[in-house]
Enzyme design. Structure first.
Site, short mmCIF file in Angstrom:
data_model
loop_
_atom_site.label_atom_id
_atom_site.label_comp_id
_atom_site.label_asym_id
_atom_site.label_seq_id
_atom_site.Cartn_x
_atom_site.Cartn_y
_atom_site.Cartn_z
N CYS A 138 -8.85 -24.04 -4.92
CA CYS A 138 -8.50 -23.26 -3.73
C CYS A 138 -9.30 -21.97 -3.78
O CYS A 138 -9.14 -21.16 -4.69
CB CYS A 138 -7.00 -22.97 -3.69
SG CYS A 138 -6.50 -21.92 -2.33
N CYS A 160 -8.22 -20.64 4.64
CA CYS A 160 -8.56 -21.61 3.60
C CYS A 160 -9.94 -21.25 3.09
O CYS A 160 -10.91 -21.26 3.86
CB CYS A 160 -8.54 -23.04 4.15
SG CYS A 160 -9.12 -24.30 2.97
N GLY A 161 -10.05 -20.91 1.81
CA GLY A 161 -11.32 -20.45 1.25
C GLY A 161 -12.38 -21.52 1.22
O GLY A 161 -13.51 -21.31 1.70
N GLU A 202 -4.64 -27.97 6.36
CA GLU A 202 -4.85 -28.32 4.96
C GLU A 202 -4.03 -29.55 4.59
O GLU A 202 -2.84 -29.63 4.93
CB GLU A 202 -4.46 -27.15 4.05
CG GLU A 202 -5.40 -25.97 4.12
CD GLU A 202 -5.24 -25.05 2.92
OE1 GLU A 202 -5.31 -25.55 1.78
OE2 GLU A 202 -5.03 -23.84 3.12
N ARG A 203 -4.65 -30.46 3.87
CA ARG A 203 -3.93 -31.65 3.41
C ARG A 203 -2.79 -31.19 2.50
O ARG A 203 -2.95 -30.31 1.66
CB ARG A 203 -4.87 -32.60 2.65
CG ARG A 203 -5.55 -31.95 1.48
CD ARG A 203 -6.39 -32.90 0.66
NE ARG A 203 -6.98 -32.14 -0.45
CZ ARG A 203 -7.56 -32.70 -1.49
NH1 ARG A 203 -7.65 -34.01 -1.60
NH2 ARG A 203 -8.06 -31.96 -2.44
N ASN A 209 -13.52 -29.87 -3.05
CA ASN A 209 -12.51 -30.72 -2.42
C ASN A 209 -13.03 -31.13 -1.04
O ASN A 209 -13.99 -30.55 -0.52
CB ASN A 209 -11.14 -30.03 -2.36
CG ASN A 209 -11.18 -28.66 -1.73
OD1 ASN A 209 -12.22 -28.21 -1.26
ND2 ASN A 209 -10.06 -27.97 -1.71
#
Length: 308
Positions: free
Chosen positions: A90, A244-245, A235-236, A175
Site C-alpha cells: 500500500c 490509493c498510493g 480498492e479490492r 499489486n
C-alpha cells in the site's frame, strides 16, 4: 499467539487513506481476518481502510526474501485490507508506516533512507524537507505489453453510472490495477463506486480500479513540464477510498502511456483526500510522494470489539 484483553492501536492516514496501526514487535498478535474486519469497522470499531501490523521481517514467511534483498529491511509492513484479506503493498500505507516507525524511535527518514519489508519486496522511504515522504515503489509493468500500449487498452470495465463498458489499461505496481479514462470531471462525479466495478477479463487476484480525468500539463518551474490528473478509486477488498498510493502511480502511468513519448515524467494526482506526486525514474521505477499523519492512539477493548 493469543490476543491481549486490551490492544493499543494508532490511527493514521495518507491523503485520508486511513489505517489502524499496531506495534507487534514481539510477533505476539494473531491478526485474524475477523479481527481486521472488527478493527476497521467504521461504526463498531476504530475504522479504517486497512490494518498495518509492524512486525520483524524475520518473523514472517515473506521476510527471508525481503532480508535477502536488503538486510537493513528489519521491519515488515504486514498489511491487510478492511475485509481481512492480505495485500501485497500500500503506497499510502508505507508512508504512514514509516512515520509510525519514527514515532516509536525505530527510524529517522530525514537522516537515512528507511528500508521497509512488504509482500511486494523492499520499499525505500525518505522524508523530504516539506515533511512529505517519498517512497521508491519499485518497477512497474503493463501486463498487456506493446499491444496494450498501441491500442491504449487491454481490458474492459463496467462501472455503475456509466452507460457502456469502458476500455481500460492494466498496470502492475506491486499489486494489480485497471485504469480507465472518463470524459470530464462531471462524469467522474456521477460514477457510483458503492458497487465494485466488473473487469473483463476477470483478474485472477482481483484488481483496484482507477477512474481518471487528465487535467493537462503545465511548466514545472525548472524548464520541464508537470502533468496533472484527477482520480477516484475502488480498492479490492475495501470499496471506494479517499486515496490509493499505488493507484495514483497506476493512474499517472496509464495517462502518461496514453499521452505518448513526450509526456511528462512527473505527475500530480488529485484524489478526494488530497494530492500526491508520482515520478517516473530513469531506472524504470516509479516514486510516490505525499503526506502522512498520525492522529490518535487508543486502547481497544477486544472483548467489546468482537462482541459487537
Amino acid at each position: 499467539m493469543t490476543a491481549p484483553a486490551l490492544l493499543e492501536v494508532t490511527k493514521g492516514h495518507g491523503t485520508q487513506n486511513d489505517f489502524v496501526l499496531i506495534d507487534d514487535r514481539q510477533d505476539e498478535l494473531d491478526l485474524t481476518p475477523a479481527l481486521v474486519r472488527a478493527l476497521t469497522d467504521r461504526r463498531a470499531g476504530v475504522g479504517g481502510d486497512g490494518v498495518i501490523r509492524l512486525v520483524p521481517s524475520a518473523s514472517v514467511p515473506e521476510g527471508a526474501r525481503v532480508l535477502a534483498e536488503d538486510a537493513s529491511a528489519t521491519w515488515f509492513m504486514d498489511y491487510r485490507n478492511a475485509d481481512g484479506s492480505v495485500a501485497e503493498m500500500c503506497g499510502n500505507g508505507v508512508r504512514v508506516f514509516v512515520k509510525f516507525l519514527e514515532r516509536l524511535g525505530l527510524a529517522d527518514a530525514a537522516a537515512d533512507v528507511v528500508a521497509v519489508g512488504t509482500r511486494a519486496g523492499v520499499r525505500r522511504v525518505r522524508r523530504e524537507p516539506n515533511g512529505w515522504y517519498a517512497v521508491g515503489m519499485g518497477r512497474w509493468t503493463l501486463p498487456g505489453g506493446d499491444a496494450a500500449v498501441d491500442q491504449g487498452f487491454d481490458a474492459e470495465v463496467r462501472v455503475a453510472g456509466l452507460d457502456v463498458d469502458r476500455p481500460a489499461l492494466r498496470v502492475e505496481v506491486g499489486n494489480p490495477h485497471t485504469v480507465l479514462a472518463l470524459s470530464g470531471l462531471a462524469e467522474l462525479a456521477t460514477v457510483d463506486l458503492t458497487h465494485a466495478p466488473t473487469v473483463s477479463p476477470t483478474p485472477p487476484n482481483g484488481t483496484n480500479v482507477e477512474l481518471v480525468v487528465p487535467l493537462g500539463e503545465s511548466p514545472d518551474g525548472h524548464g520541464g513540464t508537470l502533468g496533472r490528473v484527477r482520480m477516484r478509486v475502488h480498492e479490492r477488498g475495501v470499496g471506494e477510498t479517499r486515496s490509493c498510493g499505488t493507484g495514483a502511480c497506476a493512474a499517472a502511468l496509464a495517462v502518461r502511456s496514453w499521452a505518448g513519448p513526450d509526456a511528462p515524467d512527473v505527475w500530480l494526482v488529485d484524489v478526494p483526500g488530497g494530492t500526491v506526486r508520482v515520478s517516473m525514474l530513469d531506472s524504470g521505477t516509479v516514486e510516490l510522494a505525499g503526506p502522512a499523519e498520525l492522529v490518535a492512539t487508543a486502547q481497544v477493548d477486544l472483548a467489546a470489539l468482537t462482541a459487537s
